[in-house]
Scaffold this motif. Structure first.
Motif, PDB file in Angstrom:
ATOM      1  N   ASP A 289       7.904   7.975  -6.140  1.00  0.00           N
ATOM      2  CA  ASP A 289       6.916   7.296  -6.979  1.00  0.00           C
ATOM      3  C   ASP A 289       5.991   6.422  -6.149  1.00  0.00           C
ATOM      4  O   ASP A 289       4.788   6.366  -6.382  1.00  0.00           O
ATOM      5  CB  ASP A 289       7.604   6.436  -8.049  1.00  0.00           C
ATOM      6  N   ARG A 290       6.561   5.741  -5.180  1.00  0.00           N
ATOM      7  CA  ARG A 290       5.750   4.840  -4.342  1.00  0.00           C
ATOM      8  C   ARG A 290       4.749   5.639  -3.519  1.00  0.00           C
ATOM      9  O   ARG A 290       3.591   5.240  -3.389  1.00  0.00           O
ATOM     10  CB  ARG A 290       6.668   4.011  -3.432  1.00  0.00           C
ATOM     11  N   LEU A 291       5.182   6.760  -2.952  1.00  0.00           N
ATOM     12  CA  LEU A 291       4.269   7.593  -2.166  1.00  0.00           C
ATOM     13  C   LEU A 291       3.135   8.105  -3.051  1.00  0.00           C
ATOM     14  O   LEU A 291       1.971   8.093  -2.641  1.00  0.00           O
ATOM     15  CB  LEU A 291       5.017   8.757  -1.521  1.00  0.00           C
ATOM     16  N   LYS A 292       3.466   8.526  -4.275  1.00  0.00           N
ATOM     17  CA  LYS A 292       2.427   8.990  -5.214  1.00  0.00           C
ATOM     18  C   LYS A 292       1.417   7.885  -5.492  1.00  0.00           C
ATOM     19  O   LYS A 292       0.213   8.137  -5.548  1.00  0.00           O
ATOM     20  CB  LYS A 292       3.058   9.448  -6.532  1.00  0.00           C
ATOM     21  N   ARG A 293       1.899   6.656  -5.650  1.00  0.00           N
ATOM     22  CA  ARG A 293       0.984   5.528  -5.910  1.00  0.00           C
ATOM     23  C   ARG A 293       0.072   5.278  -4.722  1.00  0.00           C
ATOM     24  O   ARG A 293      -1.122   5.053  -4.894  1.00  0.00           O
ATOM     25  CB  ARG A 293       1.767   4.268  -6.263  1.00  0.00           C
ATOM     26  N   HIS A 294       0.631   5.317  -3.519  1.00  0.00           N
ATOM     27  CA  HIS A 294      -0.207   5.119  -2.322  1.00  0.00           C
ATOM     28  C   HIS A 294      -1.263   6.214  -2.226  1.00  0.00           C
ATOM     29  O   HIS A 294      -2.408   5.959  -1.882  1.00  0.00           O
ATOM     30  CB  HIS A 294       0.642   5.102  -1.045  1.00  0.00           C
ATOM     31  N   ASN A 295      -0.873   7.446  -2.529  1.00  0.00           N
ATOM     32  CA  ASN A 295      -1.794   8.578  -2.385  1.00  0.00           C
ATOM     33  C   ASN A 295      -2.729   8.772  -3.581  1.00  0.00           C
ATOM     34  O   ASN A 295      -3.622   9.607  -3.533  1.00  0.00           O
ATOM     35  CB  ASN A 295      -1.020   9.864  -2.087  1.00  0.00           C
ATOM     36  N   SER A 296      -2.552   7.972  -4.630  1.00  0.00           N
ATOM     37  CA  SER A 296      -3.452   8.071  -5.782  1.00  0.00           C
ATOM     38  C   SER A 296      -4.601   7.067  -5.667  1.00  0.00           C
ATOM     39  O   SER A 296      -5.482   7.043  -6.515  1.00  0.00           O
ATOM     40  CB  SER A 296      -2.684   7.820  -7.080  1.00  0.00           C
ATOM     41  N   GLY A 297      -4.566   6.218  -4.616  1.00  0.00           N
ATOM     42  CA  GLY A 297      -5.627   5.243  -4.426  1.00  0.00           C
ATOM     43  C   GLY A 297      -5.439   3.975  -5.236  1.00  0.00           C
ATOM     44  O   GLY A 297      -6.336   3.151  -5.321  1.00  0.00           O
ATOM     45  N   ARG A 298      -4.246   3.789  -5.826  1.00  0.00           N
ATOM     46  CA  ARG A 298      -4.003   2.604  -6.657  1.00  0.00           C
ATOM     47  C   ARG A 298      -3.575   1.374  -5.859  1.00  0.00           C
ATOM     48  O   ARG A 298      -3.406   0.308  -6.414  1.00  0.00           O
ATOM     49  CB  ARG A 298      -2.960   2.910  -7.729  1.00  0.00           C
ATOM     50  N   SER A 299      -3.399   1.530  -4.557  1.00  0.00           N
ATOM     51  CA  SER A 299      -3.025   0.398  -3.712  1.00  0.00           C
ATOM     52  C   SER A 299      -4.186   0.093  -2.770  1.00  0.00           C
ATOM     53  O   SER A 299      -4.576   0.939  -1.971  1.00  0.00           O
ATOM     54  CB  SER A 299      -1.765   0.749  -2.916  1.00  0.00           C
ATOM     55  N   LYS A 300      -4.747  -1.120  -2.893  1.00  0.00           N
ATOM     56  CA  LYS A 300      -5.883  -1.504  -2.043  1.00  0.00           C
ATOM     57  C   LYS A 300      -5.580  -1.342  -0.555  1.00  0.00           C
ATOM     58  O   LYS A 300      -6.423  -0.908   0.209  1.00  0.00           O
ATOM     59  CB  LYS A 300      -6.260  -2.971  -2.293  1.00  0.00           C
ATOM     60  N   ALA A 301      -4.367  -1.719  -0.189  1.00  0.00           N
ATOM     61  CA  ALA A 301      -3.995  -1.715   1.227  1.00  0.00           C
ATOM     62  C   ALA A 301      -3.998  -0.321   1.846  1.00  0.00           C
ATOM     63  O   ALA A 301      -4.183  -0.174   3.048  1.00  0.00           O
ATOM     64  CB  ALA A 301      -2.619  -2.348   1.414  1.00  0.00           C
ATOM     65  N   THR A 302      -3.791   0.710   1.019  1.00  0.00           N
ATOM     66  CA  THR A 302      -3.659   2.056   1.583  1.00  0.00           C
ATOM     67  C   THR A 302      -4.704   3.044   1.078  1.00  0.00           C
ATOM     68  O   THR A 302      -4.712   4.198   1.493  1.00  0.00           O
ATOM     69  CB  THR A 302      -2.252   2.624   1.281  1.00  0.00           C
TER      70      THR A 302
END
Length: 87
Positions: free
Chosen positions: A32-45
Motif C-alpha cells: 500500500d505504501r509503495l502504491k501511495r508513493h507511486n500515485s503521486g500522493r506524497s510530496k516528498a516522492t
C-alpha cells in the motif's frame, strides 16, 4: 480465544532511477505504501515516480521501526544506504 497473528512494521528504502535518489520510510503495509508513493500522493516522492523497493527490515513495534528509520536518515549517507542494500 483465537491466535492473532502479530502485526509487523517495516522500514523500507525506495529508489528512484529518474532522480537517482533513495527515500527511507516506515509502514505497516509495504504494498500500500509503495502504491501511495507511486500515485503521486506524497510530496516528498512525487517527482521520482516510479519508485522501487530496494531494501526492507521488519520490526515488531512501530516505535522500533520509527527509531530505525530515524537512525538511517540521521546518517545522511548514500554510502551507508548502498552498503545496507548490498548486504
Amino acid at each position: 480465544m483465537g491466535h492473532k497473528s502479530p502485526i509487523m512494521f517495516f522500514v523500507y528504502i525506495l529508489y528512484s532511477k529518474s532522480l537517482d535518489r533513495y527515500y527511507v520510510g516506515h509502514t505497516v503495509s509495504l504494498n500500500d505504501r509503495l502504491k501511495r508513493h507511486n500515485s503521486g500522493r506524497s510530496k516528498a516522492t512525487k517527482g521520482g515516480i516510479p519508485w522501487v523497493i530496494s531494501y526492507t527490515e521488519t520490526f515488531e513495534t512501530k516505535a522500533d521501526a520509527y527509531k530505525r528509520e530515524r537512525s538511517i536518515k540521521a546518517k545522511k549517507s548514500r554510502i551507508f544506504i548502498e552498503k545496507l542494500i548490498a548486504r
